[in-house]
Write an enzyme that holds these catalytic residues in place. Structure first.
Site, short mmCIF file in Angstrom:
data_model
loop_
_atom_site.label_atom_id
_atom_site.label_comp_id
_atom_site.label_asym_id
_atom_site.label_seq_id
_atom_site.Cartn_x
_atom_site.Cartn_y
_atom_site.Cartn_z
N GLY A 15 1.14 -0.86 0.32
CA GLY A 15 -0.15 0.46 -0.47
C GLY A 15 1.23 0.78 0.39
O GLY A 15 1.80 1.35 -0.18
N ALA A 18 2.54 2.71 3.32
CA ALA A 18 3.82 1.16 4.28
C ALA A 18 5.23 1.92 2.67
O ALA A 18 5.99 1.83 3.66
CB ALA A 18 3.50 0.11 3.30
N TYR A 181 -0.77 12.87 13.53
CA TYR A 181 -0.18 14.57 13.90
C TYR A 181 0.45 14.77 15.32
O TYR A 181 1.00 15.51 14.93
CB TYR A 181 -1.34 15.28 13.95
CG TYR A 181 -2.10 15.58 12.02
CD1 TYR A 181 -1.52 14.91 10.84
CD2 TYR A 181 -1.82 17.07 12.01
CE1 TYR A 181 -1.75 15.77 9.79
CE2 TYR A 181 -1.62 17.72 10.88
CZ TYR A 181 -1.13 17.31 10.02
OH TYR A 181 -1.52 17.54 8.35
N LEU A 182 0.55 13.56 16.22
CA LEU A 182 1.02 13.42 17.26
C LEU A 182 2.77 13.37 16.95
O LEU A 182 3.11 13.69 17.73
CB LEU A 182 0.05 12.29 18.23
CG LEU A 182 -1.62 12.73 18.21
CD1 LEU A 182 -1.70 12.05 19.97
CD2 LEU A 182 -1.53 14.01 19.52
N HIS A 242 -6.92 14.35 13.68
CA HIS A 242 -5.79 14.89 13.77
C HIS A 242 -6.06 16.31 14.50
O HIS A 242 -5.38 16.93 15.26
CB HIS A 242 -5.44 15.48 12.07
CG HIS A 242 -4.58 14.51 11.45
ND1 HIS A 242 -4.36 12.98 12.43
CD2 HIS A 242 -5.34 13.80 10.55
CE1 HIS A 242 -4.32 12.44 11.40
NE2 HIS A 242 -4.57 12.21 9.87
N LYS A 334 -9.94 19.76 1.20
CA LYS A 334 -8.54 19.24 0.41
C LYS A 334 -8.70 20.34 -1.29
O LYS A 334 -9.97 20.90 -1.11
CB LYS A 334 -9.48 17.86 0.12
CG LYS A 334 -8.96 17.17 0.68
CD LYS A 334 -8.39 15.33 0.60
CE LYS A 334 -8.27 14.89 1.39
NZ LYS A 334 -6.49 14.17 1.61
N LEU A 382 4.72 35.61 16.99
CA LEU A 382 3.77 36.14 17.79
C LEU A 382 3.72 37.44 16.78
O LEU A 382 4.89 37.99 16.63
CB LEU A 382 3.95 36.23 19.19
CG LEU A 382 3.51 37.31 19.79
CD1 LEU A 382 2.24 36.30 20.41
CD2 LEU A 382 3.82 37.43 20.74
#
Ligand code: BG6
Length: 487
Positions: A15, A18, A181-182, A242, A334, A382
């Site tokens: 896939g 992978a 995402y973590l 996410h 998207k 900032l």
């Protein structure tokens, strides 16, 4: 460590994930010497293929992040010599037994054998594969860990079913639910930023923060993935996991320690304090063709007339003392104009601002805003009001700016999968989703998803390459917010 072997098997080895992510990440860890000396990698999928053909397939995707010198080419060769392929179906034991025999022959030299199975496979074969993987768990005093990729179901009920199914084969201890995402550098840094800087934590509440925005934007459509995507849509694909994870880390209370359970306890707590998202707090969109760029419905793998959203903006609220009344706006799409992901924190206007008359009518253009750019070009800046140097008194908005590529003179940052796979090897669960966390996340979105589907809500069309549907601006405006990425 030196008495244990490690076998890592990727199910779904042919896939996209992978090829593009998992094997390159495994190579990077191998190259950096972060895996045990006796490590072997296995690909498992239905397609028949020799070890050689498999090596050729993944060999093309291995890149050298650290340096592209000779050493890397040599390392790639060595890595590939440790890669093996086993064909088999996911729902039958035979292929798994053959795999296990091959693993065992490499493991035999050491007293302890550890095994990792990465389930990068379609949801319909998930449980069978997990059961078969559990059946060939390491029997030689080592551990077996199983990594699972989303989709973890389509709603609260199917996710619970999946969780129950998994728990029949594996203990919670063995399950690593990935949300990649973590594993991103700036997301891991989020808690460092908050809890180790005395200038931020005191401002982190409704007293000073007006709104928070978490934005995900991609400049490509679902090309080639339409069949998968259509069953899920952008809310399940990106927002419910996410973006919600980012929000939980952003808004949680300080954990008792950096221990995985302590961190996840706080995440669950804040997720459970969030208001269930209602249909009035969402805008959904779907991209349409623009010039030569195809619309979502032009994808042959997408059913005709599909109403699946490829864009959504959501307003969320947290019912606790820290965040009461603060809108958290999540937006994902998207086929938009640019690819980026960022968190924007807009602070309250300065009360009794002495310089009000110098700032023109658009107050929003002058609010302090903290931007955490997750990708690309990772940065934290900032926005502050500053006097334009020189005679006279003119104000403008400038940036206190931390750009990662100039501040940290290092090669490219590690890919999220690299960090997460290393965590699995080390048994560190801080960045993985616990079962109760997943349940809390689903319960926030399930009623909305059901209502969108039941009522056949037509998504607002937006042209490929645009900034998304106008409705997103109205949604923000309803809460007095202007999207920060428009400034
Ligand atoms: C995946 C989604 O989880 O994340 C994809 O299924 C999306 O639709 C991808 O494109 C984005 O990940 P990244 O790391 O490229 O931002």
């Amino acid at each position: 460590w030196e008495h244990s072997s490690l076998s890592i098997c990727v199910l779904g080895a042919s896939g996209d994930l992978a090829k593009k992510k998992i094997f390159p990440a495994l190579f990077a860890l191998y190259y950096e010497g972060l895996l045990p000396p006796n490590v072997q990698f296995y690909g498992y999928a239905r397609t028949k293929m020799s070890d050689e053909a498999f090596r050729e397939m993944i060999g093309g995707t291995l890149a050298c992040r650290i340096d592209a010198r000779e050493r890397c080419g040599e390392a790639q060769e060595k890595f590939l010599q440790r890669c093996f392929y086993q064909a088999g179906s996911y729902d039958q034991a035979a292929g798994f037994s053959a795999l296990s025999v091959r693993m065992a022959s490499q493991e035999a030299v050491l007293p302890r054998a550890n095994r990792i199975f990465f389930l990068s496979i379609p949801p319909n074969v998930f449980l069978d594969a997990a059961g078969n993987a559990a059946d060939v768990a390491s029997s030689r005093t080592g551990w077996t860990r199983v990594i699972v990729e989303k989709p973890f179901g389509r709603d609260a009920a199917s996710s619970r079913e999946l969780a129950d199914g998994l728990s029949r084969h594996l203990s919670e201890d063995q399950i690593y639910r990935i949300d990649h995402y973590l594993g991103k550098e700036l997301i891991e840094n989020l808690t460092v930023l908050r809890f180790s800087n005395s200038v931020f934590e005191p401002l982190w509440s409704r007293q000073h923060i007006r709104n928070v925005q978490v934005i995900f934007s991609e400049d490509f459509g679902t090309e080639g993935r339409g069949g998968y995507f259509d069953r899920y849509g952008i809310i399940r694909d990106v927002i419910q996991n996410h973006l919600l994870q980012i929000l939980a880390l952003f808004a949680m209370e300080q954990p008792v320690s950096l221990d995985a359970e302590d961190i996840r306890n706080e995440k669950v707590k804040v997720l459970r304090s969030m208001k269930v998202v209602g249909p009035e707090d969402v805008v959904v969109g779907q991209y349409r063709a623009r010039g030569k760029l195809p619309g979502y419905l032009d994808d042959d793998t997408v059913p005709k007339g599909s109403l699946t959203p490829t864009f959504a903006a959501v307003a969320m609220f947290i019912d606790n003392a820290r965040w009461d009344g603060v809108p958290f706006l999540l937006k994902a799409g998207k086929a938009l104009h640019r690819r980026y992901a960022e968190i924007r924190v807009q602070f309250r206007h300065v009360p009794g601002n002495l310089y009000r008359s110098k700032q023109g009518s658009n107050l929003d253009a002058h609010t302090n805003e903290l931007v955490i750019r997750i990708q690309p070009q990772e940065a934290i800046y900032l926005k502050i009001n500053n006097k334009v140097p020189g005679l006279g008194l003119r104000l403008d908005t400038s940036r206190l700016d931390l750009q990662y590529n100039t501040a940290y003179q290092q090669a490219a940052l590690p890919d999220a999968y690299e960090r997460l796979l290393l965590d699995v090897v080390q048994g560190d669960k801080r960045l993985f989703i616990r079962a109760d966390e997943l349940e809390a996340a689903w319960s926030l979105y399930t009623p909305l998803l059901h209502s969108l589907e039941r009522q056949k809500v037509a998504p607002e069309l937006y042209p490929y390459g645009s900034r998304g549907p106008v409705g997103a601006h109205y949604l923000a405006a309803k809460y007095g917010v202007r999207w920060g990425d428009l400034n």
